[in-house]
Design an enzyme around this catalytic site. Structure first.
Site, short mmCIF file in Angstrom:
data_model
loop_
_atom_site.label_atom_id
_atom_site.label_comp_id
_atom_site.label_asym_id
_atom_site.label_seq_id
_atom_site.Cartn_x
_atom_site.Cartn_y
_atom_site.Cartn_z
N HIS A 12 0.82 -1.22 0.00
CA HIS A 12 0.00 0.00 0.00
C HIS A 12 0.85 1.27 0.00
O HIS A 12 0.45 2.30 0.51
CB HIS A 12 -1.03 -0.01 1.14
CG HIS A 12 -0.45 -0.02 2.53
ND1 HIS A 12 -1.11 -0.63 3.58
CD2 HIS A 12 0.68 0.52 3.06
CE1 HIS A 12 -0.40 -0.47 4.69
NE2 HIS A 12 0.67 0.24 4.40
N HIS A 59 -1.41 5.73 8.72
CA HIS A 59 -0.03 6.20 8.89
C HIS A 59 0.00 7.50 9.71
O HIS A 59 0.52 8.52 9.28
CB HIS A 59 0.64 6.37 7.53
CG HIS A 59 0.75 5.08 6.79
ND1 HIS A 59 -0.31 4.55 6.08
CD2 HIS A 59 1.77 4.18 6.68
CE1 HIS A 59 0.06 3.39 5.55
NE2 HIS A 59 1.31 3.14 5.90
N HIS A 193 10.66 -3.32 3.69
CA HIS A 193 11.05 -1.92 3.52
C HIS A 193 11.28 -1.30 4.89
O HIS A 193 10.79 -1.78 5.91
CB HIS A 193 9.99 -1.12 2.75
CG HIS A 193 8.68 -0.95 3.47
ND1 HIS A 193 7.83 -2.00 3.73
CD2 HIS A 193 8.07 0.16 3.96
CE1 HIS A 193 6.75 -1.55 4.36
NE2 HIS A 193 6.87 -0.24 4.52
N GLU A 240 4.93 -5.09 8.98
CA GLU A 240 3.48 -4.94 8.84
C GLU A 240 2.86 -6.05 8.00
O GLU A 240 1.64 -6.09 7.83
CB GLU A 240 3.14 -3.57 8.24
CG GLU A 240 3.57 -3.39 6.80
CD GLU A 240 3.39 -1.96 6.30
OE1 GLU A 240 3.17 -1.06 7.14
OE2 GLU A 240 3.49 -1.74 5.07
#
Length: 419
Positions: A12, A59, A193, A240
């Site tokens: 995402h 976020h 990441h 995540e």
């Protein structure tokens, strides 16, 4: 009975939204993004789910000062959040409050503690991949959305096993929903990441490939991995991927991956998977038994005269009015209301019925409408009306009559000292 049509795993990253909004469809650098999502978009067009259960993390956009482990979106619609430069030019997507209430009851009965939200925008964690997976135009989207927001940015966070168990419970909730709807499930985030610190820019394509393979064929082999294990292999933010495990837990034990793509343009891989169930959509228990457990704690409440539990259904129906009354905790909003009630209500977008309820100080009418009592306290504090006055009015009594039913004849309210 509801049917699960399959699951999608997707990154995402905001890169996806940037490429879409900048119309980079044929740019050689960006084109692989769209090529990877074409089969996913076609899958949604073929399956035509009524609702997409969408697992993602905010976020620190809409969830900043209240950060839950698991939050369920129960509202009638969800708009794109403003992440700093204005919201994306995309329409709001419809929610499904009735389905959300059923899911919530089953999840709580299964001992998952949830928070519920409405009126909050969804940031790139939701709309970035959503805008290249599900068809939409100015009139709306091709399906409704049930957002499941997961708190994966703050420590401590739930374990990989807990996310998987949440998915198992979510499967129970979906398959016990009595209406004939088709439900798709998306798990988002990752893969490897890291976006902060001196280690930013970390990627591990080898681990990404292994994770995707194990997610399909042997997800339970991932459940004893700690958050630290996942972070060491996939970067801190890459941990995540527990949200992919939630999606996988909501599917049948045996699935087939019918589409897989992986593209690493910069900071974060852009990956997708489509997982189809092999063994059908058999529930893990009889749907009637699931519904019985979900309703067990509330049996008999409908027989309690003069009692109105603040259900998700009532909270959605009364959201606009509750929101307006809650705004009176802001000194600026209070000032506007005291100066010109009608203008304040008009600015808040209240309906004529809602304006009348406030204008008439129709306390019991507001309760019937779906206002929770603690918003009545806010209005009372602003207008100089005590709690005892509100209680008496709700019972259709004068204050002296109500006072005679109390041990002490006092009055009070929640108003504090105001400059």
């Amino acid at each position: 009975m509801a049917q699960i049509v399959g699951g999608v795993a997707t990154s995402h990253t905001p890169t996806i939204a940037f490429a879409k909004d900048a119309k980079k469809f044929d740019d050689p650098v960006w084109k692989p993004i769209f090529e990877g999502y074409e089969p996913v978009q076609q899958w949604f067009q073929e399956k035509k789910p009524d609702v997409l259960v969408y697992i993602y993390n905010d976020h620190m956009t809409s969830f900043f000062d209240h950060y839950s482990h698991f939050a369920l979106g129960v509202g009638e619609e969800f708009k794109a959040a403003d992440e700093g430069g204005g919201p994306r030019d995309i329409p709001a997507i419809k929610g499904d409050p009735k389905f959300a209430e059923h899911v919530a009851r089953v999840m709580v009965a299964n001992e998952f503690d949830l928070s519920y939200f409405q009126g909050k925008g969804l940031d790139h964690g939701a709309f970035s991949p959503l805008s290249v997976m599900v068809d939409y135009d100015e009139d709306g989207w091709a399906c409704k959305l049930l957002p499941v927001v997961c708190g994966v940015l703050t420590v401590p966070l739930p374990s990989a096993r807990r996310f998987y168990k949440f998915g198992k419970s979510l499967r129970q909730a979906i398959l016990s929903y009595p209406e004939d709807i088709k439900v798709a499930i998306a798990g988002t985030g990752g893969l490897s990441h890291q976006v902060h610190g001196e280690a930013c820019g970390f990627n591990n394509p080898e681990w990404d490939a292994e994770f995707m393979d194990r997610l399909e064929k042997d997800p339970e082999s991932l459940l004893d991995m700690t958050i630290a294990d996942l972070a060491k292999l996939g970067g801190w933010e890459g941990a995540e991927v527990v949200m992919w495990l939630m999606m996988r837990g909501a599917l049948a034990a045996e699935v087939e991956c019918t589409h897989k793509t992986y593209f690493l343009p910069s900071m974060c891989p852009i990956a997708t998977m489509i997982l189809e169930e092999k063994a059908g959509t058999q529930p893990v228990e009889d749907p009637a038994k699931t519904r019985e457990r979900a309703d067990h704690d509330y049996e008999g409440t409908e027989e309690m005269a003069g009692t109105y539990p603040f259900t998700i259904e009532r909270s959605v129906r009364g959201f606009r009015l509750n929101h307006f009354l809650h705004s009176l905790t802001d000194p600026t909003a209070r000032g506007k209301f005291r100066t010109d009630e009608e203008a304040a209500m008009e600015e808040a977008g209240l309906t004529d019925d809602e304006k009348r309820l406030v204008r008439d100080r129709d306390w019991i009418g507001m309760i019937h409408y779906g206002v929770i009592f603690f918003m009545l306290e806010k209005l009372g504090a602003v207008t100089g009306i005590g709690n005892i006055d509100i209680y008496a009015a709700m019972k259709g009594m004068t204050v002296p009559e109500f006072q005679k039913t109390r041990n002490a004849q006092i009055n009070y309210g929640v108003a504090g000292k105001e400059d």
